[in-house]
Design a protein around this motif. Structure first.
Motif, PDB file in Angstrom:
ATOM      1  N   ARG A   5       4.055  53.851  63.849  1.00  0.00           N
ATOM      2  CA  ARG A   5       4.590  53.078  64.968  1.00  0.00           C
ATOM      3  C   ARG A   5       4.718  51.613  64.595  1.00  0.00           C
ATOM      4  O   ARG A   5       5.695  50.952  64.994  1.00  0.00           O
ATOM      5  CB  ARG A   5       3.637  53.245  66.174  1.00  0.00           C
ATOM      6  CG  ARG A   5       4.070  52.480  67.402  1.00  0.00           C
ATOM      7  CD  ARG A   5       5.455  52.880  67.877  1.00  0.00           C
ATOM      8  NE  ARG A   5       5.859  52.142  69.071  1.00  0.00           N
ATOM      9  CZ  ARG A   5       7.108  52.042  69.501  1.00  0.00           C
ATOM     10  NH1 ARG A   5       8.110  52.659  68.816  1.00  0.00           N
ATOM     11  NH2 ARG A   5       7.392  51.369  70.590  1.00  0.00           N
TER      12      ARG A   5
ATOM     13  N   GLN B 224       7.913  51.203  62.653  1.00  0.00           N
ATOM     14  CA  GLN B 224       9.107  51.236  63.511  1.00  0.00           C
ATOM     15  C   GLN B 224       9.288  49.923  64.261  1.00  0.00           C
ATOM     16  O   GLN B 224      10.391  49.395  64.352  1.00  0.00           O
ATOM     17  CB  GLN B 224       8.978  52.399  64.504  1.00  0.00           C
ATOM     18  CG  GLN B 224       9.032  53.780  63.841  1.00  0.00           C
ATOM     19  CD  GLN B 224       8.822  54.902  64.846  1.00  0.00           C
ATOM     20  OE1 GLN B 224       8.636  54.645  66.045  1.00  0.00           O
ATOM     21  NE2 GLN B 224       8.848  56.142  64.358  1.00  0.00           N
ATOM     22  N   LEU B 225       8.177  49.378  64.786  1.00  0.00           N
ATOM     23  CA  LEU B 225       8.294  48.116  65.513  1.00  0.00           C
ATOM     24  C   LEU B 225       8.704  46.970  64.593  1.00  0.00           C
ATOM     25  O   LEU B 225       9.437  46.061  64.975  1.00  0.00           O
ATOM     26  CB  LEU B 225       6.962  47.796  66.181  1.00  0.00           C
ATOM     27  CG  LEU B 225       6.542  48.726  67.340  1.00  0.00           C
ATOM     28  CD1 LEU B 225       5.141  48.366  67.825  1.00  0.00           C
ATOM     29  CD2 LEU B 225       7.539  48.628  68.496  1.00  0.00           C
TER      30      LEU B 225
ATOM     31  N   ASP C 262      12.448  47.099  64.070  1.00  0.00           N
ATOM     32  CA  ASP C 262      13.279  46.718  65.219  1.00  0.00           C
ATOM     33  C   ASP C 262      13.582  45.230  65.235  1.00  0.00           C
ATOM     34  O   ASP C 262      14.670  44.800  65.620  1.00  0.00           O
ATOM     35  CB  ASP C 262      12.571  47.122  66.518  1.00  0.00           C
ATOM     36  CG  ASP C 262      12.503  48.634  66.665  1.00  0.00           C
ATOM     37  OD1 ASP C 262      13.274  49.328  65.964  1.00  0.00           O
ATOM     38  OD2 ASP C 262      11.664  49.126  67.449  1.00  0.00           O
TER      39      ASP C 262
ATOM     40  N   SER D 166       7.918  42.996  69.967  1.00  0.00           N
ATOM     41  CA  SER D 166       7.219  43.981  69.146  1.00  0.00           C
ATOM     42  C   SER D 166       6.030  43.367  68.412  1.00  0.00           C
ATOM     43  O   SER D 166       5.138  44.102  67.962  1.00  0.00           O
ATOM     44  CB  SER D 166       8.185  44.586  68.118  1.00  0.00           C
ATOM     45  OG  SER D 166       9.258  45.236  68.775  1.00  0.00           O
TER      46      SER D 166
ATOM     47  N   ASP E 258       2.941  44.122  70.270  1.00  0.00           N
ATOM     48  CA  ASP E 258       2.598  45.541  70.137  1.00  0.00           C
ATOM     49  C   ASP E 258       2.007  45.837  68.767  1.00  0.00           C
ATOM     50  O   ASP E 258       1.073  46.654  68.639  1.00  0.00           O
ATOM     51  CB  ASP E 258       3.863  46.401  70.344  1.00  0.00           C
ATOM     52  CG  ASP E 258       4.412  46.251  71.759  1.00  0.00           C
ATOM     53  OD1 ASP E 258       3.621  45.871  72.657  1.00  0.00           O
ATOM     54  OD2 ASP E 258       5.614  46.493  71.965  1.00  0.00           O
ATOM     55  N   ILE E 259       2.546  45.165  67.743  1.00  0.00           N
ATOM     56  CA  ILE E 259       2.017  45.375  66.378  1.00  0.00           C
ATOM     57  C   ILE E 259       0.564  44.905  66.307  1.00  0.00           C
ATOM     58  O   ILE E 259      -0.306  45.573  65.719  1.00  0.00           O
ATOM     59  CB  ILE E 259       2.885  44.637  65.347  1.00  0.00           C
ATOM     60  CG1 ILE E 259       4.258  45.325  65.224  1.00  0.00           C
ATOM     61  CG2 ILE E 259       2.199  44.606  63.972  1.00  0.00           C
ATOM     62  CD1 ILE E 259       5.235  44.594  64.340  1.00  0.00           C
TER      63      ILE E 259
END
Length: 494
Positions: free
Chosen positions: A314, A317-318, A321, A326, A329-330
């Motif tokens: 994940r 993927q972030l 992007d 993000s 989130d990371i």
């Protein structure tokens, strides 16, 4: 010194000369030690007496000369000094110094002009001064106070010689050496005479013992001597008479021991099946522990690793992007990965401790148990854990320490899993060559008859029995559990 003593005994050859050497050499050594000590102590004692005498004379002369020196009456001081020099042959010279260390009077005896002093002592000359002060108070009469001060006005220096005292001590030392030497010669003569009488009887006894050692039946000794030597000769005769009976008894004992060995061999064969049964139970327990560790690795470690892999994917993927949102989130996902890593590390340490408690090698038994309760407190903050151990511990064998650690670990595990307790107590101390461990909790308890087949209690009993110890388990439904374990400190070193 030991090698020299053994070489002297070997060189002396016969028993008589060995006895003489055993008696004379320590006496000579003691004689030499006493002479050396008396000689060395002579100078030390003379100097100590001379120092005390000089200090006493200097202090007395300083007190007597205080008033005359303050009044400048040096003639009076000179008369006192001359009288002192005539009456005391140990004093070579007397010097009076002023308050600024200037020599104001020096008197020496006739022998002091050509001889070097062995010791010098000094005393301070002080003049007492009285200060009176008047203080006004609120009343009509004032208060008076007096203060005594001492002012240094000079110094007395006395030079002394130790020749007369040393000469007197040397004369006493010579007389003592002469008396001691005469006593030494008399003792050596007595030892020589007694050793000859003693060794003759011992030589006969030795000849008889040599014959007995070669299997011969010697002639009986005529025990004419009294005391220990006569008792020795009688004992040799009795020993010679009892040899035949002892041989018969030995043969009977050999036959009896042979029968016992055969019975022991039969018992050993009968015990093989029991040993096989015990080995089977041991392998079964090992397999169960391996299976439990495998389940933990599969359920906890593998699941955590899969979760870490998904979180890492994940994060990738972030990162691809490129969205600014993000980044948060990371960071959050990275924190989750770090938390999972800490959990993996903690689970790994728990598995290692289950296999072998390395904390025992670092902290010892008491420290390892305290650390185990500290970790349990962190994992279960609602419970209260109490630990008590004595300060000084005897040396424990590795087998005993590991067994005691495993017993406490199993009891703690059972309490945390099943007891629903609020308090867990562990007391550890040594008493009368026994390691005593008392474990208790205030949980729901259990019926000992129903729980006796549990693997935890059974494992604790087997460990205690393997060390030839004792275990007592007291439990009641709703009244908690108390376990008392006693293990011998020196019975399980192998």
């Amino acid at each position: 010194m030991r090698e020299l003593w053994q070489s002297v005994l070997r060189a002396s050859g016969s028993l008589r000369w060995q006895i003489i050497a055993l008696c004379v050499l320590p006496t000579l050594y003691l004689f030499a030690s006493v002479v050396w000590y008396a000689y060395s102590a002579r100078d030390r004692e003379v100097r100590e007496e001379l120092r005390n005498h000089g200090q006493t004379v200097a202090t007395a002369l300083a007190d007597r000369s205080a008033y005359a020196l303050s009044q400048g009456q040096l003639a009076q001081i000179k008369e006192s000094v001359q009288a002192l020099l005539k009456s005391d042959p140990q004093i070579l010279s007397v010097t009076i110094y002023g308050d600024k260390r200037q020599a104001i009077l020096h008197e020496a005896s006739t022998k002091g002009q050509t001889r070097v002093a062995d010791m010098n002592t000094e005393a301070v000359i002080r003049q007492p001064l009285y200060w009176v002060s008047l203080q006004q108070s609120g009343s009509a009469n004032g208060a008076q106070s007096a203060t005594l001060n001492q002012e240094k006005i000079g110094t007395v220096r006395i030079a002394l010689t130790a020749k007369q005292a040393l000469a007197k001590r040397s004369q006493q030392f010579s007389v003592g050496i002469l008396i001691t030497s005469l006593a030494l010669l008399v003792s050596m003569f007595v030892v020589t005479q007694l050793s000859g009488r003693l060794t003759s009887g011992l030589e006969q006894a030795m000849q008889t013992i040599r014959a007995i050692r070669q299997g011969e039946r010697p002639e009986r000794l005529v025990a004419l001597d009294r005391g220990e030597l006569g008792e020795l000769q009688q004992s040799i005769n009795q020993m010679s008479d009892s040899l035949d009976a002892a041989r018969h008894r030995m043969e009977a004992l050999v036959a009896e021991r042979t029968s016992e060995l055969e019975q022991s061999r039969n018992d050993a064969w009968a015990a093989r099946e029991e040993i096989r049964h015990l080995l089977g139970r041991m392998h079964e327990a090992i397999e169960q522990e391996r299976q439990s560790i495998a389940v933990e690795i599969h359920d906890e470690l593998n699941a955590s690793l899969v979760g870490t892999k998904l979180l890492a994917q994940r994060i990738v993927q972030l990162a691809q992007d490129g969205n600014p949102q993000s980044q948060q989130d990371i960071v959050q996902l990275a924190g989750q990965i770090a938390e999972i890593s800490r959990s993996l590390y903690a689970n790994g340490r728990q598995l290692v401790q289950r296999l072998r408690p390395e904390v025992l090698e670092v902290l010892g038994l008491a420290g390892a148990l305290e650390e185990m309760l500290r970790v349990a407190q962190q994992s279960c903050p609602a419970m209260r854990f109490e630990f008590q151990a004595q300060d000084n511990w005897p040396e424990l064998s590795e087998r005993l320490a590991i067994s005691a650690y495993r017993i406490a670990q199993e009891a703690l595990s059972n309490t945390m899993k099943y007891a629903q307790a609020k308090t867990f107590r562990l007391h550890l101390h040594a008493e009368s060559d026994q390691l005593l461990m008392q474990i208790s909790d205030d949980g729901c308890g259990f019926e000992p008859g129903q729980a006796s087949q549990g693997i935890g209690l059974a494992g604790m009993r087997e460990r205690v029995m393997a060390l030839q110890g004792e275990i007592q388990i007291r439990a009641m439904k709703g009244a908690g559990c108390q376990i008392r374990v006693s293990l011998p400190l020196h019975g399980s070193q192998t």
